[in-house]
Motif scaffolding. Sequence first.
Motif, PDB file in Angstrom:
ATOM      1  N   CYS A  72     -14.914  -6.376  11.455  1.00  0.00           N
ATOM      2  CA  CYS A  72     -14.840  -4.877  11.248  1.00  0.00           C
ATOM      3  C   CYS A  72     -13.759  -4.080  10.506  1.00  0.00           C
ATOM      4  CB  CYS A  72     -14.974  -4.408  12.663  1.00  0.00           C
ATOM      5  SG  CYS A  72     -16.626  -4.840  13.794  1.00  0.00           S
ATOM      6  N   LYS A  73     -12.524  -4.905  10.918  1.00  0.00           N
ATOM      7  CA  LYS A  73     -11.374  -4.242  10.353  1.00  0.00           C
ATOM      8  C   LYS A  73     -10.968  -4.473   8.891  1.00  0.00           C
ATOM      9  CE  LYS A  73      -8.874  -4.037  14.880  1.00  0.00           C
ATOM     10  NZ  LYS A  73      -7.958  -4.484  15.691  1.00  0.00           N
ATOM     11  N   LYS A  74     -11.698  -5.502   8.372  1.00  0.00           N
ATOM     12  CA  LYS A  74     -11.698  -6.100   7.005  1.00  0.00           C
ATOM     13  C   LYS A  74     -12.297  -4.950   6.228  1.00  0.00           C
ATOM     14  CE  LYS A  74     -11.149 -11.007   7.176  1.00  0.00           C
ATOM     15  NZ  LYS A  74     -11.901 -12.314   6.688  1.00  0.00           N
ATOM     16  N   TYR A  94       5.556  -0.341   0.733  1.00  0.00           N
ATOM     17  CA  TYR A  94       4.358   0.009   1.613  1.00  0.00           C
ATOM     18  C   TYR A  94       3.010  -0.539   1.241  1.00  0.00           C
ATOM     19  CZ  TYR A  94       1.354   2.015   5.130  1.00  0.00           C
ATOM     20  OH  TYR A  94       0.164   2.226   5.931  1.00  0.00           O
ATOM     21  N   LEU A  95       2.552   0.045   0.230  1.00  0.00           N
ATOM     22  CA  LEU A  95       1.526  -0.221  -0.434  1.00  0.00           C
ATOM     23  C   LEU A  95       1.001  -1.386  -1.016  1.00  0.00           C
ATOM     24  CD1 LEU A  95       1.259   3.027  -2.791  1.00  0.00           C
ATOM     25  CD2 LEU A  95       0.144   2.705  -0.303  1.00  0.00           C
ATOM     26  N   ASN A  96       2.383  -2.062  -1.332  1.00  0.00           N
ATOM     27  CA  ASN A  96       1.982  -3.630  -1.682  1.00  0.00           C
ATOM     28  C   ASN A  96       1.749  -4.379  -0.526  1.00  0.00           C
ATOM     29  OD1 ASN A  96       1.839  -4.119  -4.690  1.00  0.00           O
ATOM     30  ND2 ASN A  96       4.076  -3.182  -4.440  1.00  0.00           N
ATOM     31  N   PHE A  97       2.776  -4.216   0.706  1.00  0.00           N
ATOM     32  CA  PHE A  97       2.367  -4.615   2.054  1.00  0.00           C
ATOM     33  C   PHE A  97       0.961  -4.563   2.686  1.00  0.00           C
ATOM     34  CE2 PHE A  97       2.461  -3.818   6.762  1.00  0.00           C
ATOM     35  CZ  PHE A  97       2.563  -5.211   7.256  1.00  0.00           C
ATOM     36  N   VAL A  98       0.335  -3.404   2.573  1.00  0.00           N
ATOM     37  CA  VAL A  98      -0.903  -3.067   2.853  1.00  0.00           C
ATOM     38  C   VAL A  98      -1.828  -4.077   2.051  1.00  0.00           C
ATOM     39  CG1 VAL A  98      -2.627  -1.616   3.341  1.00  0.00           C
ATOM     40  CG2 VAL A  98      -0.515  -0.917   4.235  1.00  0.00           C
ATOM     41  N   ALA A  99      -1.832  -4.004   0.770  1.00  0.00           N
ATOM     42  CA  ALA A  99      -2.528  -4.802  -0.179  1.00  0.00           C
ATOM     43  C   ALA A  99      -2.313  -6.168   0.162  1.00  0.00           C
ATOM     44  CB  ALA A  99      -2.228  -4.462  -1.630  1.00  0.00           C
ATOM     45  N   VAL A 101      -1.856  -7.537   3.000  1.00  0.00           N
ATOM     46  CA  VAL A 101      -2.662  -7.766   4.281  1.00  0.00           C
ATOM     47  C   VAL A 101      -4.009  -7.965   4.114  1.00  0.00           C
ATOM     48  CG1 VAL A 101      -3.394  -6.803   6.625  1.00  0.00           C
ATOM     49  CG2 VAL A 101      -1.072  -6.679   5.942  1.00  0.00           C
ATOM     50  N   TYR A 102      -4.747  -7.116   3.175  1.00  0.00           N
ATOM     51  CA  TYR A 102      -6.058  -7.143   2.799  1.00  0.00           C
ATOM     52  C   TYR A 102      -6.519  -8.218   1.632  1.00  0.00           C
ATOM     53  CZ  TYR A 102      -6.934  -3.590   5.996  1.00  0.00           C
ATOM     54  OH  TYR A 102      -7.072  -2.727   7.154  1.00  0.00           O
ATOM     55  N   GLY A 103      -5.388  -8.823   1.147  1.00  0.00           N
ATOM     56  CA  GLY A 103      -5.706  -9.923   0.041  1.00  0.00           C
ATOM     57  C   GLY A 103      -6.012  -9.186  -1.262  1.00  0.00           C
ATOM     58  N   VAL A 104      -5.494  -7.971  -1.463  1.00  0.00           N
ATOM     59  CA  VAL A 104      -6.039  -7.358  -2.879  1.00  0.00           C
ATOM     60  C   VAL A 104      -5.296  -7.782  -3.863  1.00  0.00           C
ATOM     61  CG1 VAL A 104      -6.207  -5.046  -4.107  1.00  0.00           C
ATOM     62  CG2 VAL A 104      -6.476  -5.312  -1.569  1.00  0.00           C
ATOM     63  N   SER A 105      -5.892  -8.164  -4.955  1.00  0.00           N
ATOM     64  CA  SER A 105      -5.286  -8.622  -6.254  1.00  0.00           C
ATOM     65  C   SER A 105      -4.322  -7.877  -6.825  1.00  0.00           C
ATOM     66  CB  SER A 105      -6.301  -9.304  -7.172  1.00  0.00           C
ATOM     67  OG  SER A 105      -6.720  -7.980  -7.845  1.00  0.00           O
ATOM     68  N   ALA A 106      -3.067  -8.459  -7.442  1.00  0.00           N
ATOM     69  CA  ALA A 106      -2.062  -7.565  -8.109  1.00  0.00           C
ATOM     70  C   ALA A 106      -2.683  -6.472  -9.105  1.00  0.00           C
ATOM     71  CB  ALA A 106      -1.147  -8.616  -8.771  1.00  0.00           C
ATOM     72  N   GLU A 107      -3.773  -7.106  -9.853  1.00  0.00           N
ATOM     73  CA  GLU A 107      -4.404  -6.397 -10.976  1.00  0.00           C
ATOM     74  C   GLU A 107      -5.117  -5.021 -10.153  1.00  0.00           C
ATOM     75  OE1 GLU A 107      -7.570  -6.546 -14.735  1.00  0.00           O
ATOM     76  OE2 GLU A 107      -7.110  -8.166 -13.550  1.00  0.00           O
ATOM     77  N   ARG A 108      -6.015  -5.496  -9.285  1.00  0.00           N
ATOM     78  CA  ARG A 108      -6.426  -4.289  -8.590  1.00  0.00           C
ATOM     79  C   ARG A 108      -5.628  -3.307  -7.923  1.00  0.00           C
ATOM     80  NH1 ARG A 108     -10.439  -0.944  -9.735  1.00  0.00           N
ATOM     81  NH2 ARG A 108     -11.808  -0.326  -8.009  1.00  0.00           N
ATOM     82  N   ARG A 109      -4.687  -3.743  -7.288  1.00  0.00           N
ATOM     83  CA  ARG A 109      -3.914  -2.953  -6.317  1.00  0.00           C
ATOM     84  C   ARG A 109      -3.136  -1.995  -7.460  1.00  0.00           C
ATOM     85  NH1 ARG A 109       0.596  -6.858  -3.459  1.00  0.00           N
ATOM     86  NH2 ARG A 109      -1.376  -8.051  -3.049  1.00  0.00           N
ATOM     87  N   SER A 110      -2.857  -2.589  -8.571  1.00  0.00           N
ATOM     88  CA  SER A 110      -1.974  -1.815  -9.390  1.00  0.00           C
ATOM     89  C   SER A 110      -2.980  -0.651  -9.949  1.00  0.00           C
ATOM     90  CB  SER A 110      -1.649  -2.593 -10.705  1.00  0.00           C
ATOM     91  OG  SER A 110      -0.893  -1.673 -11.554  1.00  0.00           O
ATOM     92  N   ILE A 148      -6.753   1.373  -0.429  1.00  0.00           N
ATOM     93  CA  ILE A 148      -6.392   0.273  -1.451  1.00  0.00           C
ATOM     94  C   ILE A 148      -7.272  -0.932  -1.321  1.00  0.00           C
ATOM     95  CG2 ILE A 148      -4.725  -0.818   0.098  1.00  0.00           C
ATOM     96  CD1 ILE A 148      -2.806  -0.818  -2.501  1.00  0.00           C
ATOM     97  N   HIS A 149      -7.921  -1.274  -0.259  1.00  0.00           N
ATOM     98  CA  HIS A 149      -8.749  -2.220  -0.204  1.00  0.00           C
ATOM     99  C   HIS A 149     -10.111  -2.026  -0.155  1.00  0.00           C
ATOM    100  CE1 HIS A 149      -8.806  -0.983   4.117  1.00  0.00           C
ATOM    101  NE2 HIS A 149      -9.865  -1.709   4.462  1.00  0.00           N
ATOM    102  N   GLU A 150     -10.327  -0.768  -0.673  1.00  0.00           N
ATOM    103  CA  GLU A 150     -11.911  -0.361  -0.992  1.00  0.00           C
ATOM    104  C   GLU A 150     -12.835  -0.452   0.135  1.00  0.00           C
ATOM    105  OE1 GLU A 150     -12.691  -0.946  -5.449  1.00  0.00           O
ATOM    106  OE2 GLU A 150     -11.565  -2.778  -4.767  1.00  0.00           O
ATOM    107  N   PRO A 151     -12.592   0.178   1.527  1.00  0.00           N
ATOM    108  CA  PRO A 151     -13.178  -0.075   2.522  1.00  0.00           C
ATOM    109  C   PRO A 151     -14.605   0.565   2.385  1.00  0.00           C
ATOM    110  CG  PRO A 151     -11.673   1.736   2.690  1.00  0.00           C
ATOM    111  CD  PRO A 151     -11.472   1.025   1.711  1.00  0.00           C
TER     112      PRO A 151
END
Length: 234
Positions: A72-74, A94-99, A101-110, A148-151
């Motif tokens: 659910c939380k994913k 902080y944003l990179n920490f959250v990214a 946690v959710y396994g967001v790629s470096a390119e997508r988070r940027s 940032i993890h596109e919920p």
Amino acid sequence: MLVIENLTKMYGGKAAVNNLNLHIAPGEIYGFIGHNGAGKTTTLKSVAGILKFDSGNILIDGHSIIDDPIACKKVMAYIPDNPDLYDFMSGIKYLNFVADVYGVSAERRSQLIKQYGDALELTDSLAQNISEYSHGMKQKLAVIGALIHEPKLILMDEPFVGLDPVASHTLKKLMRELCDGGCAIFFSTHVLEVAEKLCDKVAIIKNGVLIRSGTMDEVRGDESLESVFLELQE
């Protein structure tokens, strides 16, 4: 996307939420309104998996928050009314920490950090420590962190508190764009004019009990949402 089934949460001998049933579909912005202490925050925290509840169930994207909370939380994000962030971090850390946690790629988070940071006019402040942020800046950072993890489901508790008019307008625009892309948003607000203009559906809760819900036209009829809300609170 979100199914709340017979949700009941007790505090002592009092039901903060009493047998609540709601269904929020993908693409919907669903407003949740009620006076202080009506059960809005309790409901949102229960959906987010922060509060244990006494009976009922909550399904998010087909998964039970009781049986499979990680799944659910994913796919969801929760923005509280008073973001409690890590003050020792900078905004970008902080944003990179959250990214992370959710396994967001470096390119997508940027891409997303720039997109949402520019939209909310926070990009130039991301190098600063969060301890130096105003309440409004913390609120903006919490929004970016939530997106940032596109919920698929976003929960918001009074999301416009502390935001200036420009940021409020931007957030409302982002909410509509996200839901047009298939996301679902469930948020509480005291600003009835915002709910009336923004929401596809709305639910009114009083003393933990759902007293009216449906499309905006179904709930308000020929009256304003404010008039209906005040009548139902008497």
